[in-house]
Scaffold this active site. Structure first.
Site, PDB file in Angstrom:
ATOM      1  N   ASN A   1      -8.864  -0.619  -0.337  1.00  0.00           N
ATOM      2  CA  ASN A   1      -7.700  -0.183   0.451  1.00  0.00           C
ATOM      3  C   ASN A   1      -6.793   0.629  -0.472  1.00  0.00           C
ATOM      4  OD1 ASN A   1      -5.444   0.107   2.023  1.00  0.00           O
ATOM      5  ND2 ASN A   1      -4.912  -2.082   2.075  1.00  0.00           N
ATOM      6  N   TRP A   2      -6.793   1.929  -0.253  1.00  0.00           N
ATOM      7  CA  TRP A   2      -6.034   2.818  -1.151  1.00  0.00           C
ATOM      8  C   TRP A   2      -4.558   2.871  -0.785  1.00  0.00           C
ATOM      9  CZ3 TRP A   2      -9.784   7.670  -1.399  1.00  0.00           C
ATOM     10  CH2 TRP A   2     -10.999   7.251  -1.946  1.00  0.00           C
ATOM     11  N   LYS A   3      -4.210   2.261   0.329  1.00  0.00           N
ATOM     12  CA  LYS A   3      -2.821   2.239   0.788  1.00  0.00           C
ATOM     13  C   LYS A   3      -2.263   3.674   0.831  1.00  0.00           C
ATOM     14  CE  LYS A   3      -2.558  -2.507  -0.673  1.00  0.00           C
ATOM     15  NZ  LYS A   3      -1.793  -3.636  -1.174  1.00  0.00           N
ATOM     16  N   HIS A  44      -2.519  -6.250   8.280  1.00  0.00           N
ATOM     17  CA  HIS A  44      -2.307  -6.330   6.833  1.00  0.00           C
ATOM     18  C   HIS A  44      -0.887  -6.810   6.562  1.00  0.00           C
ATOM     19  CE1 HIS A  44      -1.717  -5.123   2.690  1.00  0.00           C
ATOM     20  NE2 HIS A  44      -3.036  -5.135   2.574  1.00  0.00           N
ATOM     21  N   GLU A  66       1.357  -5.859   4.661  1.00  0.00           N
ATOM     22  CA  GLU A  66       2.383  -4.811   4.597  1.00  0.00           C
ATOM     23  C   GLU A  66       2.755  -4.338   6.005  1.00  0.00           C
ATOM     24  OE1 GLU A  66       0.194  -2.517   1.720  1.00  0.00           O
ATOM     25  OE2 GLU A  66       0.491  -4.204   0.350  1.00  0.00           O
ATOM     26  N   GLU A  73      -5.675 -12.864   2.742  1.00  0.00           N
ATOM     27  CA  GLU A  73      -4.871 -12.208   1.715  1.00  0.00           C
ATOM     28  C   GLU A  73      -3.535 -12.927   1.614  1.00  0.00           C
ATOM     29  OE1 GLU A  73      -5.989  -7.895   0.726  1.00  0.00           O
ATOM     30  OE2 GLU A  73      -4.641  -7.830   2.413  1.00  0.00           O
ATOM     31  N   GLY A 129      -0.652  -7.370  -4.906  1.00  0.00           N
ATOM     32  CA  GLY A 129       0.051  -6.450  -5.791  1.00  0.00           C
ATOM     33  C   GLY A 129       0.913  -7.134  -6.838  1.00  0.00           C
ATOM     34  N   SER A 170      -4.714  -8.993  -5.623  1.00  0.00           N
ATOM     35  CA  SER A 170      -4.805  -8.819  -7.076  1.00  0.00           C
ATOM     36  C   SER A 170      -6.216  -9.018  -7.627  1.00  0.00           C
ATOM     37  CB  SER A 170      -3.825  -9.761  -7.791  1.00  0.00           C
ATOM     38  OG  SER A 170      -2.496  -9.420  -7.474  1.00  0.00           O
ATOM     39  N   GLY A 211      -7.077  -3.804  -3.463  1.00  0.00           N
ATOM     40  CA  GLY A 211      -6.008  -2.816  -3.403  1.00  0.00           C
ATOM     41  C   GLY A 211      -5.976  -1.998  -4.689  1.00  0.00           C
ATOM     42  N   GLY A 212      -5.060  -2.351  -5.587  1.00  0.00           N
ATOM     43  CA  GLY A 212      -4.838  -1.595  -6.824  1.00  0.00           C
ATOM     44  C   GLY A 212      -6.105  -1.240  -7.587  1.00  0.00           C
TER      45      GLY A 212
HETATM   46  P1  13P Z   1      -3.933  -5.650  -4.525  1.00  0.00           P
HETATM   47  O1  13P Z   1      -5.401  -5.788  -4.825  1.00  0.00           O
HETATM   48  O2  13P Z   1      -3.291  -4.458  -5.128  1.00  0.00           O
HETATM   49  O3  13P Z   1      -3.202  -6.936  -4.777  1.00  0.00           O
HETATM   50  O4  13P Z   1      -3.819  -5.404  -2.932  1.00  0.00           O
HETATM   51  C1  13P Z   1      -4.514  -6.236  -2.092  1.00  0.00           C
HETATM   52  C2  13P Z   1      -4.451  -5.687  -0.736  1.00  0.00           C
HETATM   53  O5  13P Z   1      -3.402  -5.667  -0.103  1.00  0.00           O
HETATM   54  C3  13P Z   1      -5.676  -5.122  -0.158  1.00  0.00           C
HETATM   55  O6  13P Z   1      -5.526  -4.873   1.199  1.00  0.00           O
END
Ligand code: 13P
Length: 259
Positions: A12-14, A97, A99, A169, A175, A215, A236-237
Site C-alpha cells: 500500500n503506497w498510500k 483502512h 486512515e 491492522e 506507521g 510496521s 505500508g512504508g
Molecule cells: P506501515 O507498514 O507503514 O505501518 O503501514 C501499514 C499500512 O497501513 C498498510 O495498509
C-alpha cells in the site's frame, strides 16, 4: 488448522509517488521480484497511476489494488471514483483502512456499502480492521474486531465471502515502528476466524484469507508469515523501498515452500 494457501503480499503506497515515479518504481520491482506460484503480489499505487501501471505490468507478476473508491456505481458525486469505474483495472480494493476510518471518518455503514460495491463489481475487497491503542489498553480488541467485522460484512452472502480478504491492522502499529507481537496477531486472527465461523461456518472460517499489517519490515515479516492463520501481509512504508519489498516477497515464497 487452516489449509495451505498462496501467500498474499500487498504493498500500500498510500499518497506517495507521482505517476511518473510510480511507473519507474514498478519497473524496478519488475526486475527484482521473481514470479512465484505460491505468492500473489499486489500493488496499491495512487489511483492516478492505476491505468498506466495496468498497461505496464505482467499480471502474473503483479496485480493491482485500489486504495479507495466510492460505493455508488455512478452519478453526481464530484471527485469520486467508483468500483464500477475500477472494474477490470484492479483485482483488489482496500476498504476500511484505518486512515479512511480515522482521518476521513468513514463509518461501518460506508465501509459495508463499499464491501458490497466491490463484490458487485467483481473486485475483491480487503476489509481492514483493527483496534486503537486506547481500545487495546482497555482490553477491547476482541470487541472492536467483532464489531468491525459484523459492520463491514453485513449483507455479504456466504458465496460472496469467498471474494473477501480480511486485514488485521492494529491502528497503533501503523506507521509507528511499533509492530504487534506474534502473540497479539495470533489472538486477533483467532478472534477473527471465530467470528467468521459464527457468521458463515467452519469451512468459510478456514478458507478466508487473513493478512497482518502494521510496521512490517523484512526483519519482522517472516515471523508474521509463519504465524498460524496468517495468509499474508499488508505492507505500508516498507513497500516503498524496492529492496525491502522484494525481500518481503522472497520471505513469503520461502514460507510457502516451508509449509
Ligand atoms: P506501515 O507498514 O507503514 O505501518 O503501514 C501499514 C499500512 O497501513 C498498510 O495498509
Amino acid at each position: 488448522m487452516s489449509p495451505i494457501k498462496k501467500k498474499l503480499i500487498i504493498g500500500n503506497w498510500k499518497m506517495n509517488l507521482t505517476v511518473h515515479e510510480a511507473s519507474i518504481f514498478v519497473h524496478t520491482l519488475s526486475q527484482s521480484i521473481a514470479v512465484h506460484r505460491d505468492v500473489e503480489v499486489v500493488l496499491a499505487p495512487t489511483l492516478l497511476a492505476l491505468q498506466p501501471i495496468s498497461l505496464q505490468i505482467d499480471r502474473r507478476q503483479f496485480k493491482l489494488a485500489a486504495q479507495n473508491f466510492y460505493w455508488r456505481d455512478q452519478g453526481a458525486f464530484t471527485g469520486e471514483v467508483s468500483a464500477a469505474q475500477l472494474r477490470g483495472l484492479v483485482e483488489y480494493a482496500l476498504v476500511g483502512h484505518s486512515e479512511r476510518r480515522h482521518v476521513f471518518h468513514e463509518h461501518d455503514k460506508d465501509i459495508r456499502s463499499k464491501v458490497q460495491a466491490a463484490v458487485r463489481n467483481g473486485i475483491r475487497p480487503v476489509l481492514c480492521i483493527g483496534e486503537t491503542a486506547h481500545e487495546r489498553s482497555s482490553g477491547e480488541t476482541a470487541d472492536v474486531l467483532h464489531d468491525q467485522l459484523l459492520g463491514g460484512l453485513a449483507n455479504v452472502t456466504s458465496e460472496e465471502l469467498g471474494q473477501v480478504v480480511i486485514a488485521y491492522e492494529p491502528v497503533w502499529a501503523i506507521g509507528t515502528g511499533n509492530n504487534a507481537t506474534p502473540d497479539d496477531v495470533k489472538k486477533a486472527v483467532r478472534a477473527i476466524r471465530r467470528q467468521i465461523e459464527h457468521l458463515y461456518g467452519q469451512k468459510a472460517a478456514n478458507e478466508i484469507r487473513v493478512l497482518y499489517g502494521g510496521s512490517v519490515t523484512p526483519e519482522s515479516a517472516a515471523t508474521y508469515l509463519a504465524t498460524d492463520g496468517i495468509d499474508g501481509l499488508l505492507v505500508g512504508g516498507a513497500s516503498l523501498s524496492g529492496p525491502s519489498f522484494t525481500a518481503i516477497v522472497g520471505l513469503a515464497h520461502h514460507e510457502g515452500e516451508a509449509a
